[in-house]
Design an enzyme around this catalytic site. Structure first.
Site: not given
Ligand code: F7E
Length: 334
Positions: A136, A138, A160
């Site tokens: 990932s 990440e 993670y």
């Molecule tokens: O967050 C911001 C949050 O949860 C993206 C997974 O598939 O991709 C994914 O990980 C961004 C972050 O995805 C909210 O702080 C703001 O900066 O959609 P996400 P992620 O963390 O990038 C990678 C490649 C993986 O491997 C993972 O498994 O958005 N954000 N407000 C928020 N995020 C969430 N979830 N919810 C909010 O309300």
């Protein structure tokens, strides 16, 4: 064999790739064994297809499903022994970054041990099997350079991310030490109408549809300034498959090379439905992360050169695809 906890990528592997590659279609028809892990414990049975398996309902009769626990070496071993897979796509994990801060021990134990168990079972019972690990972006976390490529050092910012770095090294080590055909796909965020509702893109596309239809009045979000390299999941799954069709195993970054903020996603999504986002979006401090990954952008030139892979759908189109799909789904339910 496809190892997965949710059926998002699985649905694309089975449903989308055949449209593009005849060889894959034949392969699927011949045999597709799916090791489908339940999130907790091996006592649990498959959920009602109406719920968890909704994404692959239309092809369930073509698949062989096995139930196992990522936390049990015995259960994984016995299924690998029975299935003797030719290809294994290991996508199973606790993959919600935010939740990994709340339950860091489970995330780290399950994700690392699960990967290790699968690799060990393959080494013992199916050493010719080609293995794909869902690494990932990440892993780059507080990235040392932009854009990130296969040689960029890792600086994970969450349990993670840490679990994925270890999985990455386990995959490389089984290749180097035991000669397993093992590849790491370093996929940046890949989204689609099949995305889970906890991830920010789907949360936005679903809520903006509900607001448009009068079913909701607000959208609560955390950090709007975080930037991600967002692509369409269908295309990324094709890259996963391509990695296992090469003569030699290798690791690849899969990304679009573009980066956009959560704020931009919000603006485009609301704008697409003729709404002013500032009237509906509320910033909620509780949704900020303990340690944020601020900026990710991938360099996919190796995948382009060696796999002949390139993304086709851009950010603007991705937002439209997701918003339109959710609006249509919500309208049908009214
Ligand atoms: O967050 C911001 C949050 O949860 C993206 C997974 O598939 O991709 C994914 O990980 C961004 C972050 O995805 C909210 O702080 C703001 O900066 O959609 P996400 P992620 O963390 O990038 C990678 C490649 C993986 O491997 C993972 O498994 O958005 N954000 N407000 C928020 N995020 C969430 N979830 N919810 C909010 O309300």
């Amino acid at each position: 064999m496809v190892l997965t906890i949710d059926d998002k990528e699985l649905a694309y592997l089975v449903a989308k790739l055949p449209l593009k590659t005849k060889k894959f279609e034949d392969h699927v028809k011949e045999l597709l064994e799916i090791l489908h892990f339940e999130k907790k414990g091996y006592e649990s049975q498959f959920e009602d297809p109406e719920h968890r398996l909704w994404r692959i309902r239309h092809i369930l009769d073509k698949l062989i499903l096995h139930s196992a626990s990522l936390e049990s070496y015995a259960s994984i071993f016995s299924i690998v022994e029975k299935a003797r897979p030719d290809e294994c796509y290991h996508l199973a994990a606790q993959s919600f970054v935010s939740y990994s801060f709340e339950d860091e021990f489970s995330t780290i134990n399950t994700n690392i041990n699960g990967t290790h168990f699968i690799l060990s079972a393959i080494k013992k019972k199916a050493p010719e099997c080609k293995f794909y690990f869902a690494a990932s972006s990440e892993m780059f976390g507080l990235a040392k350079e932009t854009p990130q490529n296969e040689n960029t050092p890792f600086h994970p910012r969450s349990p993670y991310g840490i679990s994925k770095v270890t999985g990455f090294h386990l995959t490389q080590n089984y290749k180097e030490a035991y000669g397993i055909f093992a590849c790491n796909g370093i996929l940046f965020n890949h989204e689609s109408p099949r995305r889970g509702f906890e991830f920010v893109t789907r949360k936005i596309s679903n809520e903006v549809g509900k607001i448009k239809l009068g079913l909701s009045k607000e959208l609560r979000l955390g950090n709007l300034e975080a930037k991600r390299d967002w692509g369409l999941a269908n295309e990324y799954v094709r890259a996963m498959w391509l990695m296992l069709q090469q003569n030699e195993p290798d690791d690849y970054v899969i990304a679009t090379g573009e980066t956009h903020s959560v704020r931009e996603f919000v603006e485009l999504a609301f704008d697409h439905l003729g709404l002013d986002w500032e009237k509906y979006v509320i910033i909620d401090d509780k949704l900020y992360r303990a340690a944020e990954v601020y900026h990710l952008c991938g360099n996919y030139s190796k995948a382009k050169k060696k796999l002949g892979w390139e993304p086709e759908v851009n950010f603007r189109d991705l937002v439209k695809i997701m918003v339109d799909a959710d609006l249509e789904r919500l309208q049908k339910r009214l």
